[in-house]
Design an enzyme around this catalytic site. Structure first.
Site, PDB file in Angstrom:
ATOM      1  N   THR A 218       0.863  -1.194   0.000  1.00 25.26           N
ATOM      2  CA  THR A 218       0.000   0.000   0.000  1.00 25.26           C
ATOM      3  C   THR A 218       0.894   1.237   0.000  1.00 25.26           C
ATOM      4  O   THR A 218       2.012   1.185   0.508  1.00 25.26           O
ATOM      5  CB  THR A 218      -0.864  -0.023   1.280  1.00 25.26           C
ATOM      6  OG1 THR A 218      -1.801  -1.076   1.152  1.00 25.26           O
ATOM      7  CG2 THR A 218      -1.588   1.282   1.541  1.00 25.26           C
TER       8      THR A 218
ATOM      9  N   ARG B  62     -14.882  -6.089  -0.557  1.00 21.38           N
ATOM     10  CA  ARG B  62     -14.235  -5.787   0.721  1.00 21.38           C
ATOM     11  C   ARG B  62     -13.608  -4.391   0.666  1.00 21.38           C
ATOM     12  O   ARG B  62     -12.931  -4.036  -0.301  1.00 21.38           O
ATOM     13  CB  ARG B  62     -13.158  -6.833   1.010  1.00 21.38           C
ATOM     14  CG  ARG B  62     -12.382  -6.624   2.326  1.00 21.38           C
ATOM     15  CD  ARG B  62     -11.082  -5.895   2.120  1.00 21.38           C
ATOM     16  NE  ARG B  62     -10.255  -5.853   3.326  1.00 21.38           N
ATOM     17  CZ  ARG B  62      -9.135  -5.137   3.443  1.00 21.38           C
ATOM     18  NH1 ARG B  62      -8.727  -4.411   2.414  1.00 21.38           N
ATOM     19  NH2 ARG B  62      -8.446  -5.136   4.544  1.00 21.38           N
ATOM     20  N   VAL B  63     -13.826  -3.612   1.700  1.00 23.14           N
ATOM     21  CA  VAL B  63     -13.221  -2.284   1.793  1.00 23.14           C
ATOM     22  C   VAL B  63     -12.342  -2.273   3.040  1.00 23.14           C
ATOM     23  O   VAL B  63     -12.782  -2.699   4.114  1.00 23.14           O
ATOM     24  CB  VAL B  63     -14.304  -1.186   1.888  1.00 23.14           C
ATOM     25  CG1 VAL B  63     -13.683   0.176   2.133  1.00 23.14           C
ATOM     26  CG2 VAL B  63     -15.143  -1.167   0.607  1.00 23.14           C
TER      27      VAL B  63
ATOM     28  N   GLY C   3      -1.155  -1.819   6.543  1.00 20.23           N
ATOM     29  CA  GLY C   3      -1.148  -3.024   7.364  1.00 20.23           C
ATOM     30  C   GLY C   3      -2.494  -3.712   7.303  1.00 20.23           C
ATOM     31  O   GLY C   3      -3.246  -3.547   6.334  1.00 20.23           O
TER      32      GLY C   3
HETATM   33  N1  ASP Z   1      -4.249  -1.522   4.767  1.00 19.35           N
HETATM   34  C1  ASP Z   1      -4.495  -2.132   3.487  1.00 19.35           C
HETATM   35  C2  ASP Z   1      -5.844  -2.815   3.523  1.00 19.35           C
HETATM   36  O1  ASP Z   1      -6.135  -3.519   4.458  1.00 19.35           O
HETATM   37  C3  ASP Z   1      -3.459  -3.149   3.075  1.00 19.35           C
HETATM   38  C4  ASP Z   1      -2.007  -2.791   3.303  1.00 19.35           C
HETATM   39  O2  ASP Z   1      -1.702  -1.745   3.844  1.00 19.35           O
HETATM   40  O3  ASP Z   1      -1.141  -3.596   2.921  1.00 19.35           O
HETATM   41  O4  ASP Z   1      -6.588  -2.666   2.576  1.00 19.35           O
END
Ligand code: ASP
Length: 282
Positions: free
Chosen positions: A153, A181-182, A204
């Site tokens: 991300t 999914r959000v 995360g």
């Molecule tokens: N936080 C992001 C999500 O859950 C994924 C990530 O940061 O790797 O959509």
């Protein structure tokens, strides 16, 4: 002048070679955002520019190169927030948008709403003249195997020459997610937040970031008198105490002090300030 920009390329665990590439990508994004600030541009324009560079880089899980959901499709989330006005724009579960952060910005500037999702967000994009592509163009080869173990991300926070803060985050979400999914990224106060005191972008495990409203919690620590480096560390410590989960965040306070912390093995970050300081960490 406290001009500052800080970007991240996602919390997770990556190989040494991949980490170096991601640090280079973060550096290019920070430089793009910094150029905007240097020319007197606003913090919102700077974080948008930085995040768009990362969305275009297939190494990162945002825009082109986003992870795949259970049906093998890309669905992206993004948000941008102007700390000076508390205006925000976000999109969730959108397919076929090369730069979701630009669409989020348009939601902020040209709609009455904060968050548009799925088909409605796409319709808004078309009305606004934002390019809509075939979602398959955002899928890069080898992605399925890669995203099973790696994240990426992206996000940016900035402080401009008028003292305004802004935050932006963009993601393809988590591998094998259910369609629709959000995650935390487009939810204001969870993955993204900015006000007059601070600006935060998180990465995360989205569900755990949502339940702890991580971005707003980190700014709350600034209100209690901590500076950004201390607030970032404490926010992640609280997050781990509550969830035993994985996350990272970057933040700036109103004096341009930079904070970043993670409970994951890696979090590539790159920061630039007016006095020429360059911060690069993994
Ligand atoms: N936080 C992001 C999500 O859950 C994924 C990530 O940061 O790797 O959509």
């Amino acid at each position: 002048m406290h001009l500052a920009i800080l970007v991240h390329g996602g919390a997770g665990e990556v190989s040494a070679a991949s980490l170096e590439d991601r640090q280079r990508g973060c550096h290019a994004a920070a430089a793009a955002g910094y150029a905007v600030l240097k020319q007197g541009g606003g913090a919102v324009d700077a974080v948008q520019a930085a995040v768009a560079v990362l969305e275009d880089n297939p190494l990162f899980n945002a825009g082109t190169g986003s992870t795949l959901n259970r049906e093998g499709r890309v669905e992206t989330d993004a948000a941008i927030m102007d700390g000076a006005t508390l205006k925000a724009g976000a999109v969730a579960a959108v397919s076929g948008i090369r730069n979701p952060i630009r669409l989020a910005r348009r939601v902020m500037d040209s709609s009455r709403h904060i968050l548009l999702a799925a088909e409605g967000a796409l319709r808004f994009a078309r009305q606004q003249g934002i390019e809509v592509c075939d979602p398959r163009e955002l899928v890069v080869p080898g992605q399925r195997t890669r995203w099973e173990r790696e994240h990426g991300t992206v996000g940016a926070v900035a402080l401009d020459s008028h003292g305004r803060l802004a935050a932006a985050t963009s993601t393809g979400g988590i591998f094998d997610k259910l369609p629709g999914r959000v995650g935390d990224t487009p939810l204001i106060g969870c993955g993204t937040y900015a006000d007059a005191r601070g600006a935060v972008s998180c990465t995360g495990h989205g569900e755990d970031i949502i339940r702890t409203t991580l971005a707003r919690s980190a700014v709350h620590l600034l209100e209690q008198g901590l500076d950004a480096p201390a607030a970032a560390e404490l926010a992640i410590r609280h997050f781990v105490d509550m969830t035993h989960s994985e996350a990272g965040l970057i933040m700036l306070d109103h004096q341009g002090r930079m904070g970043y912390a993670r409970s994951t093995t890696h979090l590539p970050v790159c920061g630039m300030t007016a006095d020429g300081t360059l911060i690069s960490a993994a």
